[in-house]
Design an enzyme around this catalytic site. Structure first.
Site, PDB file in Angstrom:
ATOM      1  N   HIS A 167       0.919  -1.382  -0.039  1.00  0.00           N
ATOM      2  CA  HIS A 167      -0.005  -0.257  -0.020  1.00  0.00           C
ATOM      3  C   HIS A 167       0.753   1.297   0.110  1.00  0.00           C
ATOM      4  O   HIS A 167       0.263   2.372   0.293  1.00  0.00           O
ATOM      5  CB  HIS A 167      -1.020   0.132   1.107  1.00  0.00           C
ATOM      6  CG  HIS A 167      -2.111  -0.926   1.039  1.00  0.00           C
ATOM      7  ND1 HIS A 167      -2.201  -2.436   1.339  1.00  0.00           N
ATOM      8  CD2 HIS A 167      -3.371  -0.815   0.818  1.00  0.00           C
ATOM      9  CE1 HIS A 167      -3.336  -2.783   0.974  1.00  0.00           C
ATOM     10  NE2 HIS A 167      -4.047  -1.955   0.674  1.00  0.00           N
ATOM     11  N   GLY A 216      -1.015  -2.347  -5.670  1.00  0.00           N
ATOM     12  CA  GLY A 216      -1.717  -3.258  -5.134  1.00  0.00           C
ATOM     13  C   GLY A 216      -3.174  -2.964  -4.937  1.00  0.00           C
ATOM     14  O   GLY A 216      -4.092  -3.774  -5.038  1.00  0.00           O
ATOM     15  N   HIS A 217      -3.433  -1.838  -4.429  1.00  0.00           N
ATOM     16  CA  HIS A 217      -4.713  -1.238  -4.130  1.00  0.00           C
ATOM     17  C   HIS A 217      -4.747   0.241  -4.937  1.00  0.00           C
ATOM     18  O   HIS A 217      -4.043   1.158  -4.789  1.00  0.00           O
ATOM     19  CB  HIS A 217      -4.997  -0.995  -2.732  1.00  0.00           C
ATOM     20  CG  HIS A 217      -6.357  -0.569  -2.382  1.00  0.00           C
ATOM     21  ND1 HIS A 217      -7.125   0.321  -2.986  1.00  0.00           N
ATOM     22  CD2 HIS A 217      -7.149  -1.041  -1.407  1.00  0.00           C
ATOM     23  CE1 HIS A 217      -8.322   0.344  -2.437  1.00  0.00           C
ATOM     24  NE2 HIS A 217      -8.345  -0.444  -1.465  1.00  0.00           N
ATOM     25  N   HIS A 271     -11.891  -7.481  -5.552  1.00  0.00           N
ATOM     26  CA  HIS A 271     -11.989  -6.634  -4.462  1.00  0.00           C
ATOM     27  C   HIS A 271     -13.006  -5.373  -4.856  1.00  0.00           C
ATOM     28  O   HIS A 271     -12.312  -4.781  -6.006  1.00  0.00           O
ATOM     29  CB  HIS A 271     -10.569  -5.946  -3.883  1.00  0.00           C
ATOM     30  CG  HIS A 271     -10.732  -5.382  -2.766  1.00  0.00           C
ATOM     31  ND1 HIS A 271     -10.941  -4.030  -2.537  1.00  0.00           N
ATOM     32  CD2 HIS A 271     -10.809  -5.774  -1.307  1.00  0.00           C
ATOM     33  CE1 HIS A 271     -10.715  -3.578  -1.376  1.00  0.00           C
ATOM     34  NE2 HIS A 271     -10.832  -4.445  -0.599  1.00  0.00           N
ATOM     35  N   GLU A 323     -13.841  -9.239   0.041  1.00  0.00           N
ATOM     36  CA  GLU A 323     -14.369  -7.831   0.138  1.00  0.00           C
ATOM     37  C   GLU A 323     -14.637  -7.397  -1.295  1.00  0.00           C
ATOM     38  O   GLU A 323     -14.421  -6.382  -1.856  1.00  0.00           O
ATOM     39  CB  GLU A 323     -13.404  -6.915   0.717  1.00  0.00           C
ATOM     40  CG  GLU A 323     -12.688  -7.143   2.151  1.00  0.00           C
ATOM     41  CD  GLU A 323     -12.119  -6.180   2.635  1.00  0.00           C
ATOM     42  OE1 GLU A 323     -11.115  -5.443   2.058  1.00  0.00           O
ATOM     43  OE2 GLU A 323     -12.305  -5.720   4.033  1.00  0.00           O
ATOM     44  N   GLU A 339     -19.128  -3.105   1.353  1.00  0.00           N
ATOM     45  CA  GLU A 339     -18.166  -2.089   2.299  1.00  0.00           C
ATOM     46  C   GLU A 339     -18.835  -0.738   1.680  1.00  0.00           C
ATOM     47  O   GLU A 339     -18.985  -0.380   0.904  1.00  0.00           O
ATOM     48  CB  GLU A 339     -16.894  -2.722   1.963  1.00  0.00           C
ATOM     49  CG  GLU A 339     -15.980  -1.478   2.633  1.00  0.00           C
ATOM     50  CD  GLU A 339     -14.525  -1.738   2.392  1.00  0.00           C
ATOM     51  OE1 GLU A 339     -14.102  -3.147   1.943  1.00  0.00           O
ATOM     52  OE2 GLU A 339     -13.909  -1.129   2.884  1.00  0.00           O
ATOM     53  N   CYS A 341     -16.771   1.738   1.738  1.00  0.00           N
ATOM     54  CA  CYS A 341     -15.933   2.360   0.836  1.00  0.00           C
ATOM     55  C   CYS A 341     -16.318   1.689  -0.747  1.00  0.00           C
ATOM     56  O   CYS A 341     -15.899   2.616  -1.764  1.00  0.00           O
ATOM     57  CB  CYS A 341     -14.463   1.901   1.173  1.00  0.00           C
ATOM     58  SG  CYS A 341     -13.601   2.650   2.612  1.00  0.00           S
ATOM     59  N   CYS A 407     -10.585   2.348   6.953  1.00  0.00           N
ATOM     60  CA  CYS A 407     -10.687   2.854   5.527  1.00  0.00           C
ATOM     61  C   CYS A 407     -12.007   3.640   5.372  1.00  0.00           C
ATOM     62  O   CYS A 407     -12.217   4.560   4.937  1.00  0.00           O
ATOM     63  CB  CYS A 407     -10.446   1.994   4.426  1.00  0.00           C
ATOM     64  SG  CYS A 407     -11.415   0.391   4.693  1.00  0.00           S
ATOM     65  N   CYS A 408     -13.077   2.849   6.046  1.00  0.00           N
ATOM     66  CA  CYS A 408     -14.413   3.579   5.764  1.00  0.00           C
ATOM     67  C   CYS A 408     -14.785   4.741   6.552  1.00  0.00           C
ATOM     68  O   CYS A 408     -15.445   5.610   5.819  1.00  0.00           O
ATOM     69  CB  CYS A 408     -15.643   2.266   6.243  1.00  0.00           C
ATOM     70  SG  CYS A 408     -15.558   0.700   5.250  1.00  0.00           S
TER      71      CYS A 408
HETATM   72 ZN    ZN Z   1     -13.578   0.688   3.773  1.00  0.00          ZN
END
Ligand code: ZN
Length: 801
Positions: A167, A216-217, A271, A323, A339, A341, A407-408
């Protein structure tokens, strides 16, 4: 030449600074959104939520970053860099924890622009100083590695990003977004300079003649595109495009959409947050480079999501352990991940699809997400959050104050104050009204600015007044979105449909009715507009029943309820006995609505009459008629304690989950050694297999290899001769396995004794495992369960006879 370049650059810079963030990021799209800075929200529904975000969520989230060590991480990195300590200990858990601080700064920046707060401004400035000190000389910024490379997710820079998601690049993407927002809102370059030093390092490191990898994200791509727009420096856009084009070369994981070149992807896979950010990034890069191959890919992926993978709430990501997206039509409700996000990412993507294609169907998705799956993610108090937003619950869900992986909450902080930026847009001499949110805006379009003002009681009532003031009379088009739901379509495509087909849409301009001609979801009114003109739109808002496509097994025999843009749910506190999963709403039972000002901050509820089901002694289902039923908006669930909830109550008796029959087990007092979802153990709902996520189950995850127990204390001493267990086992998707072994103890007085002569303790999957023994009289039984070494375990059901 150089002069021209500088001139272009200053024009872009000027636009970015004067018009706010959402205008700048959207350059290159045929349609331009009206920046959130130009929109003043005065709306009874959204106004208080934006204010709560400003006064509660932003300071609360910053405080959480302090107490969880996220801010301290930057300070420790600073001490290491200045040689005060050789290395330190990273205070929080995840390599991406830096990104939460960036995201909250982004939210604070939007908020500062709307409502200036000198204390918040000063606090953000002080944080930026701390962040800047944690940046390495060459621009690298990732506190986990700076503090101690050996103990970090990135022993070497970047090499773990693609497959192991260190990340580093994800953090960078959020840094860029925050920096652009902060610069646009405050005109200060402090965070932008940090971001640009970091981005310059990335540009020097990655590329055709440098290191080949992908984040990666995803989110880095969106951030780089924004840096390009702010600075005019093409290298940032080139790097965003490089990161897109490297994906699938070589073939990587499905999980982060690295399995195919992005231009060849046609299905939503992996994801869901990564996917949403990827598709939004592809839209941005397509808009800025003119490369249509990205658009062909995301058009197909959009059809796949909206046609087969979208929850009725607008949520995406059915599968918890990745996820992410499951197979087409696989939309379980109890285990729905959705999620928060992913909802935000879905708005980012769909709004860009609208800016690209100009069709209101993308805004239908934006609105559905906004009022339902997204808004469920934050409690009305502003300091409680959902990470997954399931569509069904037994008594196991409530919002959390924070998460180790935060994250959320940090995404909510930055998203809510940006909502005004989604309300209006313009293209040449057409002004788009996308969403019905009260307030006013100045729309800077061809021929001079136009003022627009909306008022009404949306989403509770469908009357919306839109006053248009062009200053001096002139000809242009006002395009008002007529929501799909008002035209009889819950979503584009056939994944969901309304049971009733009635729809009522009418409008007047200056009191005169007009024929309704809808073009790509917009009512387009072209005329000479003059000061004082007003459009009054009337959208019928009856309670509506929604049915899912027959391939969605989880929704068979079930019905969802909607009114206007809101999806409804049934929740325990509205039922006299606290149960709603056993209710049946027949198609012919009338539904009414009424506003309850004292309930959940003021909500329009739906009410009617239902059947209630219960299992009889021999397993036969009995039905009680005339049960009063109430439904509340889904976003407002889980504000009254843990309870049952369903978005999809049964419309046929066979689809309901009847209350359990009175048996020794169901009437006993149930306790367990920890774990989650214990009420499932005696609910008499049999799964289809040991890995059936549509049937409630109990589990001890994340405990592994321990000895655990389930205990039933009977209402009176009972003679027991058989006990059976159906084990939960999610091999291939999770970490629960059938246990290593188990035994039954029975209670006599205060003592627990193993039952004599058991017939054998089975640990087979996909069936019940029964143990027989000579009759014993007991006040209770306890199942003692030995988890396999390295694995957790779970239980669907326990029977006692
Ligand atoms: Zn999240």
């Amino acid at each position: 030449m150089r002069f021209l370049h500088l001139l272009c650059r200053s024009i872009i810079l000027f636009l970015a600074v004067t018009s706010g963030v959402s205008r700048s990021w959207a350059q290159g799209y045929p349609i331009t959104p009206v920046a959130f800075t130009e929109v003043k929200v005065d709306d009874r529904f959204w106004g208080p939520r934006i204010e709560t975000n400003r006064t509660v969520t932003i300071p609360y989230a910053f405080q959480q970053c302090v107490t969880t060590g996220r801010v301290r991480n930057f300070e420790i990195a600073d001490s290491v860099l200045r040689g005060i300590i050789p290395k330190g200990a990273f205070c929080s858990r995840y390599g991406f924890d830096d990104s939460d601080v960036f995201k909250i700064i982004e939210g604070a920046a939007y908020s500062l622009h709307t409502t200036y707060d000198p204390r918040l401004d000063a606090y953000v400035d002080s944080l930026i100083v701390i962040i800047g000190r944690a940046q390495e000389n060459d621009g690298y910024l990732y506190t986990m590695r700076t503090i101690d490379p050996e103990k970090s997710w990135a022993k070497e820079r970047w090499v773990n990003d693609r497959a192991k998601s260190s990340h580093e690049l994800y953090n960078a993407g959020h840094l860029y977004e925050a920096a652009v927002a902060h610069y646009a809102a405050t005109k200060k370059r402090s965070l932008l300079n940090i971001a640009l030093r970091n981005a310059d390092l990335l540009c020097a490191t990655f590329g055709p003649s440098g290191m080949h990898t992908v984040p990666g994200h995803q989110v880095t791509e969106i951030g780089l595109a924004k840096l390009f727009l702010v600075t005019g420096q093409r290298k940032y856009l080139d790097l965003a495009k490089f990161f897109l084009d490297e994906r699938g070369h070589p073939k990587g994981e499905l999980y982060n959409q690295d399995h195919l070149p992005v231009v060849d992807q046609r299905e939503a896979i992996g994801h869901a947050v990564r996917a949403g950010y990827l598709y939004a990034g592809m839209a941005d890069v397509a808009a800025l480079t003119g490369d249509e191959s990205y658009i062909r890919a995301i058009d197909a992926i959009w059809e796949d999501v909206v046609g087969t993978k979208l929850y009725v709430t607008g949520g995406t990501g059915a599968v918890g352990n990745i996820e992410g997206f499951g197979p087409p039509y696989d939309l379980p409700n109890l285990s729905a991940y959705c999620e928060t996000c992913a909802s935000i990412a879905n708005v980012y993507w769909n709004f860009r699809m609208f800016l690209r294609h100009g069709d209101a169907r993308y805004l239908d998705i934006v609105e559905r997400v906004l009022y339902n799956s997204f808004l469920s993610g934050v409690g009305m108090s502003g300091d409680r959050f959902f990470y997954p937003n399931p569509l069904e619950a037994i008594k196991s869900r409530e919002r959390s104050p924070w998460f180790a992986c935060a994250c959320c909450p940090s995404n909510i902080v930055r998203f809510i104050p940006s909502i005004p930026g989604y309300v209006y847009a313009h293209r040449r001499d057409t002004l788009f009204v996308n969403l019905f949110i009260g307030g006013s805006a100045t729309v800077p379009f061809d021929g001079g600015a136009v003022s627009i003002r909306q008022s009404g009681e949306y989403p509770w009532q469908g009357n919306v007044a839109i006053a248009v003031d062009p200053g001096v009379a002139r000809e242009f088009t006002v395009a008002v979105r007529i929501p799909g739901w008002a035209q009889g379509h819950p979503v584009p495509g056939n994944l969901y449909r309304y049971l009733e087909s009635d729809s009522h849409v009418a409008f007047t301009v200056d009191g005169k009715p007009y024929p309704l001609e809808i073009d790509r979801g917009f009512l387009r009114i072209r005329r000479f507009w003059k000061p004082g003109d007003e459009i009054v739109l009337t959208l019928g808002m009856p309670a509506r029943r929604v049915l899912a496509h027959e391939k969605v097994l989880a929704d068979r025999g079930k019905v969802a309820l909607e009114r206007g843009p809101l999806v409804y749910c049934l929740e325990g506190p509205d039922a006299p006995d606290g149960h709603v999963l056993n209710l049946v709403l027949p198609d012919n039972a009338p539904l009414q609505s009424r506003f309850e000002s004292n309930l959940l901050g003021g909500v329009e509820i739906l009410h009617g009459s239902a059947l209630a089901t219960r299992r009889g002694a021999k397993g036969l289902i009995t039905v009680e008629r005339g049960r009063v039923v109430r439904a509340i908006p889904y976003y407002a669930w889980a504000h009254r304690g843990r309870s049952e909830m369903t978005v999809w109550p049964a419309r046929e008796v066979k689809a309901a989950k009847p209350l359990p029959a009175p048996t020794i087990a169901s009437t006993a007092t149930l306790t367990t050694s920890g774990g989650e979802g214990s009420e499932a153990i005696v609910d008499q709902m049999l799964p289809k297999s040991s890995n059936d996520h549509g049937t409630p189950y109990f589990h001890w995850w994340p405990k592994k290899g321990t000895t655990e127990w389930v205990q039933l204390d009977f209402t009176k001493p009972e003679t027991v001769r058989r006990v059976a267990v159906y084990w939960y086992d999610d091999t291939e998707t999770g970490e629960c396995r059938v246990p290593a072994g188990w035994r039954v103890l029975c209670r006599k007085g205060e003592e627990w004794k193993p039952i004599p002569s058991p017939s054998g303790y089975g640990v087979l999957k996909d069936r019940s495992n029964e143990v027989k023994f000579p009759p014993v009289k007991a006040a209770g039984i306890r199942l003692e369960i030995q988890l396999q070494e390295g694995w957790s375990a779970g239980v669907y059901e326990v029977w006692v006879k």
